[in-house]
Design an enzyme around this catalytic site. Structure first.
Site: not given
Length: 758
Positions: A197-199, A457
């Site tokens: 995932g990521s921001n 995400n």
């Protein structure tokens, strides 16, 4: 020299030579310049080998299907995202080679196959990597992990292309390797698989104090293995000048910026593959029916050499018109095949090259529409003019809502299982799509704003709550569904900064407030639930554990009341809260000893009309709340663990204390450890989380950028750059990036390596 093979003849530039300069600044960050793509790849491959040769050498064995030969069949592979036994890994990767897919893709002209520039970049990268190995020798490698090992040798262009192909399949086939390889161990994985995932925030001119575009990149990728980021600055004068994070073994920047535009990615919610349920012909286990006509399955014999075995292990795999037939779900009447939209996709590599050269959001969008290759990620970008852009420009199977309803073979919300017995359920076509079977740009969720776009995400729906996205096929993600706490806290962070209610000064983002916002270590679950818990603690100082034992919870309640609500190194009580929150969310034990699934203890349930503020509050009358607090308190006290245990005491990466908390708790810059809290009060090492933090302000005078590579530049434990940025991350520091020629030359410890191939 042990294991040093004769290096293959390096691929040549057009004039028969490679040339590049490598200049290293703080923390060993390489700035690589060359006159052409071949030279740029040459310099990059050499620099990367200096820092991480062992990781790539091991991964090359994986991609060739040769791990069992060197390490045995039962040992686990080096895939940090999804380690599986070597034999299954080898069977899978050898089957990819044998399928001929790479050969077919490389034979296609751009944009369907690689451009001439990309081919030169890859060839140069391989030549540069091998040049370093040849110059140094296996016996003199600085990394003890592979020094003198017989399995270390030169890599090939095929290895580099296979690495890219595998990256494209990360959210699909390559996460289902066991099922594809016929091991029969992957039933639980045959579902809607997602990558790490990521921001991301892309801020437009209306959200920033200076009226320029700003970007926050915060990918959450593995902290070990081939999926780590390498920080690099790549320059071909007049052609390319891009800086950012580049995944190991890939010779281009995936997340970064140039002088006037910055972009990042988060993992998309869209499906990457569908499963097809095959109806088998009566009495013929390897023949299936389509429109009533029999089609024989294809057969593939894969042989793997295993250390210590007298003969190779041979496995027979089967394929269908949709893709490989999985080992799971195969009976006398039916089987399951996998159709992956990224199975033959290398377009994203050229797309990233073109994005790195794009001067504004409009040019980035043109690059994405030209190549249509993003494998599994959203794109968020901004430019010096202050335009903020979001798109799910990724590769998505063309399955309309109507077709999904008509063709669904099983009612499973986790995945799309379609009817493979009729050609009416084949993926559709869009006139604007680069390939048949995928959606074209017109169908993709997109948003351009002057204030901001953001993603953590979640689906595209609330990329900006002021302009909800709803008009896209369900296969891209749901609308009006509950947001996870990480997404909610990210949107709340933006809202508070824009209103000035976060204690960081006047409204609007500056580079400094963007940094502070991103690393504030807020814990949204605590913010939402602690008021109710305080009331419960006042009313019930003694609570019953799950086995009926009475537990005095007053000290635990006092610790949680005094906790600062953050996940800083010294936040006393942060770990106690995490364990309590995990207990609240875990399965509950019934009186008969069996486990019941988790139940909702939120006081106010989710309301799609109020998605940013619901669910909220703690239902203190729910029996699981008292049980969870009693069980958690007893876990700490019976093991003599301090209730005030801090992240700095409980979390490590090697010898370095790591701040942060988990995604489930509602933490933005989250981390994940390798297992549960041990009896000594330590988690296994952090293995995933914020990996390459980059905050960029794009000004007319040039970019202002702050970065931190959380696990540092080198996997070599003997390198001075193995943990230096990890220590910086631990204490909340950032690196001031050197982007311009003047900034690079001003570094007092500048080290320059000028390369010319021999």
């Amino acid at each position: 020299m042990a294991g040093l093979l004769t290096a293959p003849e390096p691929a040549r530039a057009a004039d028969g030579r490679y040339a590049a300069d490598i200049r290293r600044t703080e923390y060993g960050i390489p700035h690589i310049s060359a006159k052409d793509h071949g030279g740029l790849g040459y310099g990059y491959g050499y620099a990367f080998a200096q820092d991480n040769l062992c990781v790539m050498a091991s991964w090359a064995l994986t991609l060739r299907g040769e791990r069992s030969r060197h390490f045995g069949a039962e040992a686990m592979s080096d895939d940090a995202s999804d380690p599986i036994p070597n034999l299954a890994s080898d069977v899978y990767h050898k089957s990819v080679h044998a399928s001929g897919v790479l050969r077919r893709v490389l034979a296609r002209p751009a944009p369907h196959g690689p451009s001439a520039e990309l081919r030169a970049l890859v060839d140069g990268y391989v030549a540069g990597f091998n040049r370093y190995l040849s110059d140094t020798g296996v016996d003199r490698l600085p990394d003890p992990a592979c020094r003198g090992k017989e399995w270390v040798g030169p890599i090939t262009a095929t290895d580099a292309w296979m690495n890219l192909l595998d990256l494209g399949r990360l959210a699909g086939t390559s996460r289902l390797k066991e099922a594809v390889a016929g091991s029969g161990q992957a039933a639980a994985k045959a579902e809607r698989v997602t990558a790490p995932g990521s921001n991301a925030f892309a801020l437009g001119r209306e959200a920033t104090r200076g009226g320029h575009g700003m970007l926050l990149a915060d990918p959450h990728f593995p902290w070990n293995g081939i999926r780590r980021f390498y920080q690099v600055h790549l320059t071909i004068p007049g052609v390319l000048d891009v800086s950012g994070g580049s995944l190991y073994g890939t010779p281009m920047v995936q997340i970064g910026h140039n002088a006037s535009m910055a972009w990042t990615h988060t993992v998309s919610h869209a499906h990457r593959f569908t499963l097809y349920k095959l109806k088998l012909a009566p009495g013929q286990r390897t023949t299936y029916l389509v429109d009533g006509r029999p089609e024989p399955m294809g057969r593939q014999e894969v042989s793997v050499t295993v250390r210590g075995a007298a003969e190779p292990v041979t496995t027979t795999l089967f394929t269908s018109r949709y893709g490989p037939v999985l080992a799971t779900g195969w009976t006398e009447e039916e089987a399951v095949a996998l159709a992956d939209a990224n199975v033959a996709n290398l377009r994203f590599a050229d797309e990233w090259l073109a994005m790195g050269a794009a001067r504004d959001v409009a040019a980035l969008r043109r690059a994405q529409e030209t190549y249509q290759g993003m494998p599994f990620v959203y794109t968020l970008a901004t430019d010096v003019g202050g335009q903020a852009y979001f798109a799910d420009a990724s590769v998505v199977p063309h399955v309309t809502d109507e077709q999904a309803e008509r063709c669904r073979a099983e009612d499973d919300p986790r995945m799309l299982i379609l009817d493979g017995s009729t050609s009416a359920c084949l993926w559709g076509k869009d006139a604007d799509a680069i390939e048949p079977g995928v959606f074209g740009p017109a169908a993709q969720p997109r948003l351009v704003r002057a204030d901001y776009v953001a993603n953590a995400n979640a689906g595209p729906w609330l990329t900006n709550p002021e302009a909800p996205l709803t008009d896209y096929p369900d296969i891209y993600g749901n609308v009006r569904t509950r947001l996870d706490l990480r997404t909610r806290v990210g949107l709340d962070m933006i809202a508070r900064r824009l209103s000035g209610d976060d204690g960081l000064g006047a409204p609007g983002f500056t580079l400094e407030t963007l940094q502070k916002t991103a690393t504030g270590k807020r814990n949204l679950s605590a913010e939402l639930l602690r008021p109710g818990l305080r009331a419960l603690c006042r009313a019930k100082p003694v609570m019953k554990a799950s086995d009926g034992t009475k537990v005095d919870v007053r000290r635990a309640c006092a610790t949680l009341a005094a906790w600062d609500g953050r996940a800083r190194l010294g936040s006393r009580g942060a770990i106690l809260w995490r364990e309590l929150f995990l207990a609240l969310n875990g399965p509950q034990r019934r009186p008969d000893g069996s486990l019941a699934p988790p139940t909702s203890w939120w006081k106010v349930p989710f309301d799609p009309e109020r998605p940013l503020t619901t669910p909220r509050g703690l239902d203190t009358t729910h029996p699981v709340v008292q049980t969870a607090l009693a069980d958690t308190t007893r876990y700490f006290t019976t093991r003599d663990l301090p209730l005030t245990l801090t992240p700095g005491q409980a979390q490590r990466y090697g010898s370095v204390a790591v701040p942060g908390c988990t995604e489930a708790e509602g933490c933005f810059d989250r981390i994940r450890t390798g297992g549960p809290l041990g009896e000594e009060g330590r988690y296994p090492d952090v293995n995933t989380g914020s990996s390459f933090l980059m905050a960029v302000e794009l000004t007319p005078a040039g970019p202002r950028t702050r970065t931190v590579l959380t696990y540092s530049l080198s996997a070599n434990t003997a390198s001075p750059h193995h943990a230096d940025q990890t220590e910086l991350f631990s204490r909340g520091g950032w690196v001031t990036e050197r982007f311009t020629e003047a900034e690079i030359r001003a570094y007092p410890g500048l080290e320059t390596t000028s390369l010319r191939n021999r």
